[in-house]
Design a protein around this motif. Sequence first.
Motif, mmCIF file in Angstrom:
data_model
loop_
_atom_site.group_PDB
_atom_site.id
_atom_site.type_symbol
_atom_site.label_atom_id
_atom_site.label_comp_id
_atom_site.label_asym_id
_atom_site.label_seq_id
_atom_site.Cartn_x
_atom_site.Cartn_y
_atom_site.Cartn_z
ATOM 1 N N LYS A 233 0.851 -1.185 0.000
ATOM 2 C CA LYS A 233 0.000 0.000 0.000
ATOM 3 C C LYS A 233 0.893 1.243 0.000
ATOM 4 O O LYS A 233 1.108 1.886 1.015
ATOM 5 C CB LYS A 233 -0.904 -0.033 1.234
ATOM 6 N N THR A 234 1.409 1.556 -1.180
ATOM 7 C CA THR A 234 2.299 2.710 -1.313
ATOM 8 C C THR A 234 1.486 3.982 -1.535
ATOM 9 O O THR A 234 0.266 3.937 -1.704
ATOM 10 C CB THR A 234 3.210 2.518 -2.543
ATOM 11 N N TRP A 235 2.187 5.115 -1.597
ATOM 12 C CA TRP A 235 1.528 6.391 -1.880
ATOM 13 C C TRP A 235 0.783 6.298 -3.209
ATOM 14 O O TRP A 235 -0.348 6.771 -3.331
ATOM 15 C CB TRP A 235 2.570 7.515 -1.925
ATOM 16 N N LEU A 236 1.424 5.676 -4.201
ATOM 17 C CA LEU A 236 0.802 5.552 -5.527
ATOM 18 C C LEU A 236 -0.519 4.792 -5.449
ATOM 19 O O LEU A 236 -1.519 5.196 -6.048
ATOM 20 C CB LEU A 236 1.747 4.806 -6.488
ATOM 21 N N TRP A 237 -0.501 3.701 -4.721
ATOM 22 C CA TRP A 237 -1.704 2.872 -4.612
ATOM 23 C C TRP A 237 -2.810 3.639 -3.876
ATOM 24 O O TRP A 237 -3.965 3.656 -4.300
ATOM 25 C CB TRP A 237 -1.376 1.564 -3.871
ATOM 26 N N ILE A 238 -2.421 4.278 -2.778
ATOM 27 C CA ILE A 238 -3.398 5.018 -1.972
ATOM 28 C C ILE A 238 -4.006 6.162 -2.783
ATOM 29 O O ILE A 238 -5.225 6.361 -2.793
ATOM 30 C CB ILE A 238 -2.724 5.558 -0.691
ATOM 31 N N HIS A 239 -3.141 6.878 -3.486
ATOM 32 C CA HIS A 239 -3.627 8.000 -4.294
ATOM 33 C C HIS A 239 -4.583 7.502 -5.381
ATOM 34 O O HIS A 239 -5.646 8.097 -5.603
ATOM 35 C CB HIS A 239 -2.459 8.754 -4.931
ATOM 36 N N ALA A 240 -4.197 6.430 -6.038
ATOM 37 C CA ALA A 240 -5.058 5.885 -7.094
ATOM 38 C C ALA A 240 -6.394 5.445 -6.506
ATOM 39 O O ALA A 240 -7.467 5.802 -7.013
ATOM 40 C CB ALA A 240 -4.355 4.707 -7.781
ATOM 41 N N PHE A 241 -6.343 4.699 -5.421
ATOM 42 C CA PHE A 241 -7.572 4.190 -4.807
ATOM 43 C C PHE A 241 -8.490 5.341 -4.388
ATOM 44 O O PHE A 241 -9.713 5.274 -4.565
ATOM 45 C CB PHE A 241 -7.232 3.319 -3.593
ATOM 46 N N ASN A 242 -7.906 6.397 -3.851
ATOM 47 C CA ASN A 242 -8.714 7.520 -3.353
ATOM 48 C C ASN A 242 -9.250 8.418 -4.466
ATOM 49 O O ASN A 242 -10.128 9.233 -4.221
ATOM 50 C CB ASN A 242 -7.906 8.373 -2.363
ATOM 51 N N ASN A 243 -8.713 8.274 -5.676
ATOM 52 C CA ASN A 243 -9.116 9.191 -6.739
ATOM 53 C C ASN A 243 -9.764 8.529 -7.949
ATOM 54 O O ASN A 243 -10.264 9.242 -8.832
ATOM 55 C CB ASN A 243 -7.913 10.030 -7.191
ATOM 56 N N LEU A 244 -9.766 7.216 -7.967
ATOM 57 C CA LEU A 244 -10.410 6.521 -9.081
ATOM 58 C C LEU A 244 -11.930 6.515 -8.883
ATOM 59 O O LEU A 244 -12.403 6.548 -7.743
ATOM 60 C CB LEU A 244 -9.915 5.066 -9.164
#
Lengths: 324, 324
Positions: A233-244
């Motif tokens: 659960k990296t920053w990239l994953w979190i950002h994607a999950f929160n914005n998709l």
Amino acid sequence: MKKLIHYASSFEAFRNGHLFSGNPPSLYEPMNYIMDLGGKRIRPALVYLGAEAAGLSHEQVQHLALAVETFHNFSLVHDDIMDEAPVRRGQPTVHLRWNLPTAILAGDNMLVESMKLIIQQQVHAAEIASLFLKTAGEVCNGQQMDMDFEQRSDVQEAEYLEMIRLKTAVLLGCSIGMGAMAAGADAAVSGSLYDFAVAAGLGFQLRDDYLDSFGDPAQTGKQPGGDILANKKTWLWIHAFNNLPETGRQELLHWKTIQDPARADEKVQAVKSLMHQTDADVQLARLSDDYYARAAAILEPLSINAASKKDLHELLDFLRDRTH
Amino acid sequence: MKKLIHYASSFEAFRNGHLFSGNPPSLYEPMNYIMDLGGKRIRPALVYLGAEAAGLSHEQVQHLALAVETFHNFSLVHDDIMDEAPVRRGQPTVHLRWNLPTAILAGDNMLVESMKLIIQQQVHAAEIASLFLKTAGEVCNGQQMDMDFEQRSDVQEAEYLEMIRLKTAVLLGCSIGMGAMAAGADAAVSGSLYDFAVAAGLGFQLRDDYLDSFGDPAQTGKQPGGDILANKKTWLWIHAFNNLPETGRQELLHWKTIQDPARADEKVQAVKSLMHQTDADVQLARLSDDYYARAAAILEPLSINAASKKDLHELLDFLRDRTH
């Protein structure tokens, strides 16, 4: 960076005169093993740079450098147990090379040894011990946050940044801060050096996350996607999950369940594409650069000797320009 | 012993004002959980007794008392992982109630917290921190020796004594020694109090081993044989193994392989009989008494106030006269 190599060899020379030893030897062997695996010795170098920035020879803070490196390696031994990691720097982790009890206890004893080194400090001893222990507690907090995140689906980007600040960046700040304190630096100077290293550490860690997924194989020398395949659960994953949108979120979650090695490439490409849809890659690269810029801005007005300021700028460039 | 109850309640009052707290709470909950399980708070009481023996109110060393109790509980959390123990003081152990990573990290953070409490000490700070860390390392060494012994067939009685000295007795010595140091006691006095508590601790631990196998159920309130059924390599077992003829040794080893609950009574009786053939029970009871006598002999000539000397004699009597 030439100075880093010089410092690393100075550190190794000191360490070779201070290898861990005691009874039973079965406890001390794994402690030396993990330290022998190497690494760039960035934390000792920061202790040295902090001392020299405030006018003290790096040879006066060797015990503090060994303390932070010992603490860092304690955290690696215990983190590797928690992460069930089989390999560290190309060698078997301590709990696999020996066993779980020995790995726990070797880590515990390294934590004790790191504090023994800290209390060898004679001048400004109280503030140095206090910073070290505050940091040690923060590193534990950061590791627990990291583990908690794996169980949560509502992690925010800001929480992730706080987690890596605690888990990795503050120990860099502590390293340079202790060096400066030992040299008798003003609190404003040691505090700024601390902030400098924390910002640089955040920049470095975020750059690391970026390169793992979006690095150029020709430059990094390895295929991207390690974090994606490990479902981190990296920053990239979190950002994607929160914005998709919802459909994208479901896709992201779906790929987490795909563990088939034959579909590894497909998984990496699909998840990267989802990340890219939210501009995660661009924003992460920018965020990392922002932290490096912040570190440089902290450094610029500092009243330290010119040679040290140059060294610290070079260190920052070294960290920023890494491609792998 | 009345004073112990008084001290324990004073300690709990202080602890209630200093519960562990921080972020994430998931790390601090297990830390308070293990501390809440109770215990006799012998180590805090020894800190208080050490301070009062040298003329300082026990209220001046509350932070040191909390430090040793925190350290002790850190060691319980990690030892329970290593021993795969499901229960501690009638409640689930931390690694079962939560999980392995949380138990490792909660223990780590308790070790850090104990050190934070130690460096709150203002007077005689260096010698107190030094004794504490020396002891912390010794406790790790003792635990590793204990684990190593399980893999060895040639453990000698003297090694076993050294193991329990390190694993349990020195922390009692450290407790009373730190209290005395904080009160500014002469090194000879704090050193003697340290030796007193180490001897008492050895007497206590050996008495514990004796009672587990040879205690009178009418007095101890439980069936003897827990250590035997758990195949623990206690002083009794080691002495028997080292002094039995070859046939007896083979019998002893054979019983280790018998795990059938239906044969538990038979196993306990047979192993006790083998131990008794080597006079292990009589010699262990005598050895325990010798350590108590040594503790009393250290106490007698000590230049400390009369009330404290009486308290320490009562503590020794309390430890010696326990039947369970």
